[in-house]
Design a protein around this motif. Structure first.
Motif, mmCIF file in Angstrom:
data_model
loop_
_atom_site.group_PDB
_atom_site.id
_atom_site.type_symbol
_atom_site.label_atom_id
_atom_site.label_comp_id
_atom_site.label_asym_id
_atom_site.label_seq_id
_atom_site.Cartn_x
_atom_site.Cartn_y
_atom_site.Cartn_z
ATOM 1 N N TRP A 92 0.865 -1.191 0.000
ATOM 2 C CA TRP A 92 0.000 0.000 0.000
ATOM 3 C C TRP A 92 0.900 1.238 0.000
ATOM 4 O O TRP A 92 2.089 1.128 0.279
ATOM 5 C CB TRP A 92 -0.909 0.005 1.239
ATOM 6 N N VAL A 93 0.323 2.413 -0.321
ATOM 7 C CA VAL A 93 1.184 3.601 -0.396
ATOM 8 C C VAL A 93 0.767 4.806 0.448
ATOM 9 O O VAL A 93 1.609 5.633 0.776
ATOM 10 C CB VAL A 93 1.335 4.131 -1.854
ATOM 11 N N GLY A 94 -0.520 4.933 0.784
ATOM 12 C CA GLY A 94 -0.956 6.213 1.321
ATOM 13 C C GLY A 94 -1.331 6.250 2.796
ATOM 14 O O GLY A 94 -1.815 5.277 3.369
ATOM 15 N N VAL A 95 -1.113 7.420 3.395
ATOM 16 C CA VAL A 95 -1.635 7.718 4.733
ATOM 17 C C VAL A 95 -2.458 8.997 4.592
ATOM 18 O O VAL A 95 -1.976 9.985 4.043
ATOM 19 C CB VAL A 95 -0.507 7.945 5.763
ATOM 20 N N VAL A 96 -3.693 8.957 5.034
ATOM 21 C CA VAL A 96 -4.566 10.131 4.956
ATOM 22 C C VAL A 96 -4.817 10.614 6.382
ATOM 23 O O VAL A 96 -5.163 9.812 7.257
ATOM 24 C CB VAL A 96 -5.904 9.780 4.261
ATOM 25 N N VAL A 97 -4.604 11.901 6.612
ATOM 26 C CA VAL A 97 -4.733 12.433 7.967
ATOM 27 C C VAL A 97 -5.880 13.444 8.027
ATOM 28 O O VAL A 97 -5.900 14.414 7.263
ATOM 29 C CB VAL A 97 -3.418 13.114 8.426
ATOM 30 N N TYR A 98 -6.817 13.193 8.923
ATOM 31 C CA TYR A 98 -7.902 14.148 9.192
ATOM 32 C C TYR A 98 -7.517 14.985 10.420
ATOM 33 O O TYR A 98 -6.777 14.509 11.284
ATOM 34 C CB TYR A 98 -9.210 13.406 9.484
ATOM 35 N N ALA A 99 -8.043 16.187 10.485
ATOM 36 C CA ALA A 99 -7.744 17.038 11.641
ATOM 37 C C ALA A 99 -8.260 16.392 12.930
ATOM 38 O O ALA A 99 -7.608 16.410 13.963
ATOM 39 C CB ALA A 99 -8.365 18.414 11.452
ATOM 40 N N GLY A 100 -9.478 15.844 12.863
ATOM 41 C CA GLY A 100 -10.066 15.202 14.044
ATOM 42 C C GLY A 100 -10.635 13.846 13.659
ATOM 43 O O GLY A 100 -10.373 13.342 12.557
ATOM 44 N N ASP A 101 -11.439 13.280 14.548
ATOM 45 C CA ASP A 101 -12.060 11.994 14.235
ATOM 46 C C ASP A 101 -12.956 12.163 13.010
ATOM 47 O O ASP A 101 -13.517 13.226 12.781
ATOM 48 C CB ASP A 101 -12.858 11.480 15.438
ATOM 49 N N PHE A 102 -13.083 11.118 12.236
ATOM 50 C CA PHE A 102 -13.809 11.208 10.975
ATOM 51 C C PHE A 102 -14.945 10.189 10.947
ATOM 52 O O PHE A 102 -14.938 9.210 11.695
ATOM 53 C CB PHE A 102 -12.857 10.992 9.792
ATOM 54 N N ARG A 103 -15.914 10.454 10.079
ATOM 55 C CA ARG A 103 -17.087 9.581 10.017
ATOM 56 C C ARG A 103 -17.017 8.684 8.801
ATOM 57 O O ARG A 103 -16.613 9.107 7.730
ATOM 58 C CB ARG A 103 -18.361 10.424 9.925
ATOM 59 N N VAL A 132 -3.885 4.025 5.156
ATOM 60 C CA VAL A 132 -4.138 4.126 6.590
ATOM 61 C C VAL A 132 -4.743 5.513 6.791
ATOM 62 O O VAL A 132 -4.226 6.493 6.266
ATOM 63 C CB VAL A 132 -2.834 3.994 7.391
ATOM 64 N N VAL A 133 -5.846 5.584 7.511
ATOM 65 C CA VAL A 133 -6.495 6.861 7.757
ATOM 66 C C VAL A 133 -6.375 7.169 9.251
ATOM 67 O O VAL A 133 -6.635 6.293 10.087
ATOM 68 C CB VAL A 133 -7.981 6.812 7.320
ATOM 69 N N LEU A 134 -5.944 8.388 9.567
ATOM 70 C CA LEU A 134 -5.705 8.749 10.963
ATOM 71 C C LEU A 134 -6.354 10.078 11.310
ATOM 72 O O LEU A 134 -6.448 10.971 10.471
ATOM 73 C CB LEU A 134 -4.193 8.904 11.211
ATOM 74 N N SER A 135 -6.766 10.201 12.571
ATOM 75 C CA SER A 135 -7.199 11.489 13.102
ATOM 76 C C SER A 135 -6.010 12.083 13.834
ATOM 77 O O SER A 135 -5.474 11.471 14.775
ATOM 78 C CB SER A 135 -8.367 11.271 14.077
ATOM 79 N N TRP A 136 -5.562 13.265 13.402
ATOM 80 C CA TRP A 136 -4.395 13.851 14.053
ATOM 81 C C TRP A 136 -4.693 14.188 15.512
ATOM 82 O O TRP A 136 -3.858 14.010 16.400
ATOM 83 C CB TRP A 136 -3.911 15.102 13.305
ATOM 84 N N GLU A 137 -5.888 14.669 15.764
ATOM 85 C CA GLU A 137 -6.265 15.011 17.135
ATOM 86 C C GLU A 137 -6.092 13.801 18.059
ATOM 87 O O GLU A 137 -5.540 13.900 19.150
ATOM 88 C CB GLU A 137 -7.715 15.487 17.150
#
Ligand SMILES: [Zn+2]
Length: 252
Positions: A92-103, A132-137
């Protein structure tokens, strides 16, 4: 193409480096990385650099990522593979970062064929073969869990097809011992939870053996001595799998 990957990686290490002050700031906030021996810390820093050059870390909904955020995420992603190698993340290649928790929208069909839909608020998610999807908060401010270690443990678990709490074991590991250790620990954990006893770990670990593996992987790196005390057999299996012994390097 192995030679090409090796050549490319050597070139990245020759031409780039993570700023010393930035690295120190990141490590200061991640004491379990600060406890690495000097050689291991050096290798982790190199691996982090390679991770940053090979994986795309992007902010969602316009979130602007700082170097600090990128390095903090990459360093934690690389800790579990410090002695396994970056190729363990080559599917896999990507990491996506949201500012906070995501829906995320969930859907399920019950026994009578009725489709149920609902929204889940997540701090992190790992998709098989996907990002991989992450919430930065949550990554930065939730000391009771480590969402970065958690999601990357899922990634390693998924490498052999399914997120089932059984990552691809090394040739020198015994599958029966792995199963025996995890089954015993998981049953004990669910039992304690039902009796409303203190479970130490996040009750979410009871959801599924894959969550139990991810939550215990967090604990293995963040609180290794307590993990070893409470779950000695699981600790041993994780030590063999990750090829690291964090309890031996951790300060009491
Ligand atoms: Zn999980």
């Amino acid at each position: 193409m192995k030679w090409w990957t090796t050549w490319k990686r050597r070139r990245v290490l020759r031409k780039h480096r993570i700023d010393e002050a930035l690295w120190r700031r990141v490590v200061l906030q991640l004491p379990f990385i600060g406890e690495l021996a000097r050689d291991d810390a050096k290798r982790l820093r190199e691996l982090t650099l390679l991770f940053l050059s090979e994986k795309a870390i992007t902010g969602a909904h316009g979130l602007v990522l700082t170097d600090h955020m990128r390095v903090a995420i990459a360093a934690q992603a690389c800790l579990p593979i410090l002695n396994l190698g970056l190729d363990w993340y080559d599917d896999w290649v990507g990491v996506v970062v949201y500012a906070g928790d995501f829906r995320v929208r969930r859907q399920d069909v019950d026994a009578s064929g009725v489709v149920h839909e609902w929204d889940d608020a997540l701090a992190g998610e790992a998709m098989p073969g996907g990002p991989v999807v992450l919430s930065w908060e949550s990554a930065a401010n939730a000391p009771e869990m480590n969402v970065v270690l958690h999601e990357f443990a899922h990634k390693l678990d998924m490498r052999n097809g399914a997120a089932d709490g059984l990552p691809p074991l090394h040739a020198d590991m015994d599958r029966r011992r792995w199963h025996a250790a995890w089954q015993h620990a998981y049953e004990g954990f669910c039992d304690a939870l039902e009796r409303a006893r203190d479970t130490w770990l996040d009750p979410y670990a009871a959801e599924h053996p894959s969550e139990f593996f991810a939550v215990l992987s967090e604990a293995f790196f963040e609180w290794p001595q307590e993990t070893q005390r409470r779950y000695p057999d699981v600790y041993d299996q994780l030590r063999l799998f990750y090829r690291q012994d964090p309890a031996a390097r951790a300060k009491p």
